[in-house]
Design an enzyme around this catalytic site. Structure first.
Site, PDB file in Angstrom:
ATOM      1  CG  ASP A 158     -26.064   5.319   2.481  1.00  0.00           C
ATOM      2  OD1 ASP A 158     -25.949   4.154   2.862  1.00  0.00           O
ATOM      3  OD2 ASP A 158     -25.443   6.271   3.011  1.00  0.00           O
TER       4      ASP A 158
HETATM    5  C1  GLC Z   1     -22.867   5.918   5.223  1.00  0.00           C
HETATM    6  C2  GLC Z   1     -23.777   4.754   5.577  1.00  0.00           C
HETATM    7  C3  GLC Z   1     -25.106   5.162   6.146  1.00  0.00           C
HETATM    8  C4  GLC Z   1     -24.929   6.417   6.975  1.00  0.00           C
HETATM    9  C5  GLC Z   1     -24.551   7.543   6.031  1.00  0.00           C
HETATM   10  C6  GLC Z   1     -24.307   8.863   6.756  1.00  0.00           C
HETATM   11  O1  GLC Z   1     -22.260   5.680   3.986  1.00  0.00           O
HETATM   12  O2  GLC Z   1     -24.016   3.805   4.543  1.00  0.00           O
HETATM   13  O3  GLC Z   1     -25.606   4.069   6.916  1.00  0.00           O
HETATM   14  O4  GLC Z   1     -26.133   6.725   7.654  1.00  0.00           O
HETATM   15  O5  GLC Z   1     -23.424   7.211   5.237  1.00  0.00           O
HETATM   16  O6  GLC Z   1     -23.210   8.756   7.596  1.00  0.00           O
END
Ligand code: GLC
Length: 743
Positions: free
Chosen positions: A289
């Site tokens: 993440d």
């Molecule tokens: C965010 C979220 C994740 C998302 C990623 C990209 O922090 O936790 O679910 O897919 O970043 O946007």
């Protein structure tokens, strides 16, 4: 014709077709491996590390840090994938840089959070799940992929399949609620919709199982907080949706921000190697993440970013989202012998395989074709599906004296509240490229249906975010002057979703105070809720005549709600999550264990002094404008051997005067186990449609696998013994019988 000869002539072609297909697949796999082997032989270590790096463009912000020079990164081969960039034109330009300005011209992957639709926005996932309609959910994902791939995207960071029992957590909006079985069915349906049968198909895209694992159980419901649970609870309640999705050939996994057993998921060999690769055989790639490698430093698990990079790569993380840690330190770590180039090669291969399967090496621009958007995005067909899907998400929570549905001839409606005519909130959080200016508000929806037959006295009444009583007098006048009073209440869209936990889950602002004033007029009040989570609604439940839970329904909100208000659609939604009476009951969920002192009138039992243990609304609950009668349960036997199959049937009759759909739910309870077992566990459901007076038999089959669980030795086993079996219209309103599973 002699039987044997007949069978041979019938079976032979089938066998030949299967043999040919598998031989063809083997040949394609060999060709792919040859291509990737050759490409990797030419790649430098720096170019390999580039493939392990994912940066965001500046088209959208979904995390704390932005990177200014991502265009330079592309041109220098320092990045292999870009997220938050879409449209055919923009992806084509970025792809051109990668393909034409880098040494090997390896195409980029374009990823985005297409969570509940791309341009045509569907209900938030909690609402989608409330349909309990897996075909519709799969179709919504297919349309989302159709629209997203028409705008240059290859990869969605969806489905989010974090089980959660805590409505304080803002991302409950993005989840499928509290039950692992229901979440697993939704997860499978969404992956089938996104990935289809062939990733090379221009309308399909890579999907992502996130967030691995147990991100939905943060302490105190506070986003990004510590997660602490036993391995048994992890394996029996939080991992099942992730395990189920492997069977749908999910392409990628995303690591969670939180720690598990004291180790950040992004550095957890237990999760990323033992469970995901060795136990489950996952073959896709793992992406982190947003900067979650870097975050192992504040977690207190890594000394610095370089150490974090070493831990992540050696734990099995293939791609670094936005952290630039792999970019900055992997070459050094290889030189120092702390990370082997073999490990890096394994990660690179997994990513190149996905690019190959998408057909990007044949034609890197195949998804970036401006012509496709015009044909495929926000078409009438997509919007028509969205309206039907949205109205199926609506849950009728209360309907005293059948105040709903409204008559076509209603002369005047007071529409009061901050959610009555605002477009932005309707598409909720994680609405990606959704165009909220295309959303149909509730006010517009009623106008669309009623035209000038009904006078709509609309007034804001109050706002969501301020304590503002200035609109109260106008609201009271509107209510006094109208035949019907509808109050559209809820949350601002950014009060749920990521980084949006609330310590109170009351209706925000002075909405409830306004509701109390309006109710004093003595007219029936219909409440339409639009929000991203369960709220504490005891007062509203007591005083309102009718309540519709509509979540955030997306682009077609107003039309979908109007369809239900006027009975053009009979609501069929069921709650995928328990509604607490107050925030002190949290976590409260239906599949809890009994304890040694279950609640009773005796003092010394498990209960509160100030509120009952019961929820305001239970898991699986939802009313209809008609009524369904359930027969007693019929079993094929009361005792099944370990390798046997139990069939349980009921007959459901629509005893009302209008067509309706019913979600028939099956639960079991093991009375005695080697570990304490939940009071109920959802094991099956079927959504059926019945004309007035019509009856249908619904039959479920259970085998040992449906009754198995991870025991104290972490073995997935079914245990012989007595079970209760329940079938009904919610987790509380059920018929019951018993059976015994034999050795
Ligand atoms: C965010 C979220 C994740 C998302 C990623 C990209 O922090 O936790 O679910 O897919 O970043 O946007």
């Amino acid at each position: 014709m002699h039987k044997k000869l007949y069978r041979l002539t019938y079976i032979l072609p089938v066998v030949l077709i299967l043999a040919f297909t598998s031989e063809k697949q083997d040949a394609e796999t060999s060709e792919m491996n040859r291509f990737i082997d050759k490409l990797m032989e030419e790649m430098t270590l720096e170019e390999k590390i580039g493939q392990l790096t994912l940066f965001t463009s500046d088209m959208d912000h979904t995390g704390p840090f932005m990177r200014e020079h991502y265009l330079d990164d592309i041109q220098s081969g320092r990045v292999g994938a870009i997220f938050n960039a879409y449209t055919a034109e923009y992806t084509r330009e970025l792809q051109r840089m990668a393909v034409e300005e880098t040494r090997l011209g390896i195409p980029l992957l374009f990823g985005y959070d297409v969570i509940h639709g791309h341009r045509t926005i569907f209900p938030i996932p909690l609402g989608e799940t409330a349909t309990w309609d897996m075909e519709a959910i799969q179709e919504s994902a297919r349309i989302a992929a159709l629209e997203a791939t028409a705008e240059g995207l290859h990869w969605t960071f969806s489905p989010m399949i974090d089980v959660t029992r805590d409505p304080r957590w803002g991302r409950i909006a993005e989840s499928s609620g509290e039950d692992p079985f229901l979440t697993a069915q939704v997860a499978r349906a969404k992956v089938r919709g996104y990935q289809g049968d062939n990733l090379k198909d221009l309308h399909t895209m890579l999907a992502t199982a996130k967030h691995f694992a147990a991100y939905g159980a943060p302490q105190a419901g506070r986003d990004y907080h510590t997660v602490d649970m036993s391995e048994l609870v992890l394996r029996n309640k939080f991992l099942p949706p992730f395990k189920a999705i492997i069977e749908e050939d999910i392409a990628t996994f995303m690591t969670a921000f939180n720690d598990m057993f004291g180790v950040p998921a992004t550095g957890s060999e237990y999760l990323l190697k033992q469970v995901l690769r060795e136990e489950w055989g996952f073959e896709g790639f793992v992406v982190t993440d947003y900067t979650s490698i870097n975050e192992m430093v504040p977690h207190g698990f890594a000394r610095d970013n370089k150490h974090a990079g070493e831990l992540a790569m050696n734990a099995g993380v293939d791609m670094d989202m936005q952290g630039a840690v792999y970019n900055d330190y992997l070459a050094e770590l290889v030189a120092e012998g702390k990370v082997s180039e073999r490990t890096i090669d394994q990660a690179v291969r997994r990513i190149l395989i996905m690019k190959y399967k998408l057909g990007l090496f044949e034609d890197p621009y195949r998804y970036s074709d401006p012509q496709r958007k015009a044909e495929l995005v926000m078409t009438e067909e997509n919007l028509e599906f969205a309206r039907d899907f949205s109205r199926k998400s609506i849950v009728l929570l209360k309907n005293d004296d059948n105040v709903l549905p409204l008559s076509d001839d209603v002369r005047s409606i007071a529409l009061i509240g901050p959610m009555g005519d605002n477009q932005r909130d309707l598409i909720g959080s994680w609405s990606a490229a959704g165009d909220y200016t295309r959303s149909v508000t509730l006010r517009q929806g009623i106008i669309n249906r009623q035209g000038d037959r009904t006078r709509i006295n609309y007034t804001l009444g109050t706002t969501v975010l301020e304590e503002d009583r200035s609109g109260f007098p106008a609201a009271l006048r509107a209510a006094a002057q109208s035949d019907v009073v509808i109050m559209a209440l809820g949350e601002h869209y950014w009060q749920s979703g990521e980084a949006a936990s609330r310590s109170s889950i009351d209706l925000p602002g002075l909405q409830e105070e306004l509701f109390d004033e309006i109710v004093k007029l003595g007219k029936p009040v219909i409440v339409v809720l639009m929000k991203g989570r369960p709220l504490t609604l005891e007062n509203v439940d007591e005083k309102a005549s009718a309540i519709l839970e509509t979540w955030y329904l997306g682009t077609t909100t107003g039309d979908a709600i109007t369809d239900v208000l006027f009975g053009d659609y009979n609501p069929s939604g069921k709650l995928p999550v328990t509604y607490p009476r107050n925030v002190g009951q949290i976590p409260i969920f239906y599949n809890a264990r009994n304890t040694g002192r279950p609640e009773s009138d005796s003092k010394f039992t498990s209960k509160y002094l100030d509120v009952s243990n019961s929820p305001l609304y239970p898991f699986g609950y939802g009313l209809s404008y008609t009524n369904f009668d359930y027969s007693d349960i019929r079993l094929n036997t009361s005792e099944i051997p370990m390798n046997g199959t139990l069939t349980a049937s009921v007959t459901i009759t629509n005893t009302g005067d209008r067509f309706g759909e019913e979600v028939v739910q099956l639960y079991t309870r093991q009375l005695v186990g080697s570990i304490t077992r939940p009071l109920k566990e959802l094991k099956g459901f079927e959504k059926i449609a019945l004309e007035p007076g019509e009856s249908k038999e619904v039959t479920f089959e259970l085998t040992w696998k449906d009754l198995a669980f991870y025991n104290a030795k972490n073995l997935f086993r079914a245990e012989p013994g007595e079970f209760h079996l329940f079938i009904g219209t919610s987790s509380e309103d059920v018929k019951q019988t018993t059976f015994t599973l034999l050795e």
